[in-house]
Enzyme design. Sequence first.
Site, short mmCIF file in Angstrom:
data_model
loop_
_atom_site.label_atom_id
_atom_site.label_comp_id
_atom_site.label_asym_id
_atom_site.label_seq_id
_atom_site.Cartn_x
_atom_site.Cartn_y
_atom_site.Cartn_z
N LYS A 15 15.09 5.68 5.63
CA LYS A 15 15.51 7.21 5.76
C LYS A 15 14.75 7.49 7.06
O LYS A 15 15.19 8.24 7.93
CB LYS A 15 15.03 8.03 4.51
N ARG A 92 13.38 16.15 -3.56
CA ARG A 92 12.86 14.94 -4.34
C ARG A 92 13.03 15.19 -5.72
O ARG A 92 12.78 14.16 -6.42
CB ARG A 92 11.51 14.58 -3.95
N ARG A 131 5.65 -3.14 5.45
CA ARG A 131 5.10 -1.62 6.37
C ARG A 131 3.48 -1.64 6.42
O ARG A 131 2.87 -1.01 7.29
CB ARG A 131 5.92 -0.69 5.88
N ARG A 133 1.41 0.95 4.68
CA ARG A 133 0.75 2.24 4.90
C ARG A 133 -0.27 2.21 3.75
O ARG A 133 -0.09 1.55 2.75
CB ARG A 133 2.14 3.40 4.52
N ARG A 144 5.97 4.23 -7.27
CA ARG A 144 6.99 5.39 -6.44
C ARG A 144 8.25 5.05 -6.71
O ARG A 144 9.21 6.19 -6.84
CB ARG A 144 6.80 4.98 -4.76
P1 ADP Z 1 8.59 7.01 1.25
O1 ADP Z 1 9.17 6.35 2.33
O2 ADP Z 1 7.96 6.13 0.05
O3 ADP Z 1 9.76 7.70 0.60
P2 ADP Z 1 7.68 9.45 2.13
O4 ADP Z 1 6.97 9.42 3.28
O5 ADP Z 1 8.95 10.13 2.07
O6 ADP Z 1 7.62 8.08 1.68
O7 ADP Z 1 6.39 10.08 0.92
C1 ADP Z 1 5.49 9.81 0.83
C2 ADP Z 1 4.47 10.51 -0.24
O8 ADP Z 1 4.46 11.86 0.17
C3 ADP Z 1 5.50 10.53 -1.55
O9 ADP Z 1 5.14 9.41 -2.45
C4 ADP Z 1 4.77 11.84 -2.25
O10 ADP Z 1 3.57 11.84 -2.88
C5 ADP Z 1 4.95 12.79 -0.88
N1 ADP Z 1 5.83 13.59 -0.61
C6 ADP Z 1 6.90 13.36 0.35
N2 ADP Z 1 7.92 14.21 0.15
C7 ADP Z 1 7.54 14.91 -1.00
C8 ADP Z 1 8.46 15.89 -1.60
N3 ADP Z 1 9.45 16.37 -1.40
N4 ADP Z 1 7.93 16.66 -3.18
C9 ADP Z 1 6.62 15.88 -3.32
N5 ADP Z 1 6.03 15.03 -2.87
C10 ADP Z 1 6.46 14.51 -1.50
#
Ligand code: ADP
Length: 186
Positions: A15, A92, A131, A133, A144
Amino acid sequence: MKQRLLFLGPPGAGKGTQAQHLAESRGLLHLSTGDLLRGEVAAGTPLGQEAKTVMARGELVSDALVLAIVRSRLKQQAQAGGGGWLLDGFPRNVAQADALAALLEELGQQIELVVLMELDDAVLVQRLLARGRADDNESVIRHRLEVYRQQTEPLIAYYRERDLLAPVEAAGSVDAIAERIAAVIG
Ligand code: ADP
């Protein structure tokens, strides 16, 4: 061309990569809640301190916190004259989707399309491990994915019912996927 977009899909579906590319090429505001939260963590703000341990466990940060971030950015943009946006990683869960609907109603705006990026679990895990991270170790990744299944996947039906869903196969090269996304956005 549709220009108020959500990107939905499991962690590792790409994404962020696609959203960034599309936002740049079409002049849209790219709001990645993950990136914004990591920025807060890196800057050591109180908000970042609250988010840090939650993110490291692969859980969702509180709806109120994430919503406050999105609200301030979208309001700022609307006050500066509006324009297109692309939300990546938000909403989310259903509560966030309902809150977003209320916020957009307030701003007199509407979601035009929800791009759903679809990919097999095995490929997702491989991509995330590569990746590397801070929250990309295998047990956190599994968690996750679990959180995605339980809390985020219900949004597929939510947006399908609202006739907004556009599924896209997220396997293949970055360029191939970008072409598929461009085709559904118009
Ligand atoms: P991924 O590529 O794993 O989807 P993101 O960068 O979107 O990673 O998100 C990393 C972390 O940030 C999530 O696991 C969560 O803890 C937090 N996070 C991101 N967006 C949200 C959201 N909309 N609501 C709650 N937590 C979020």
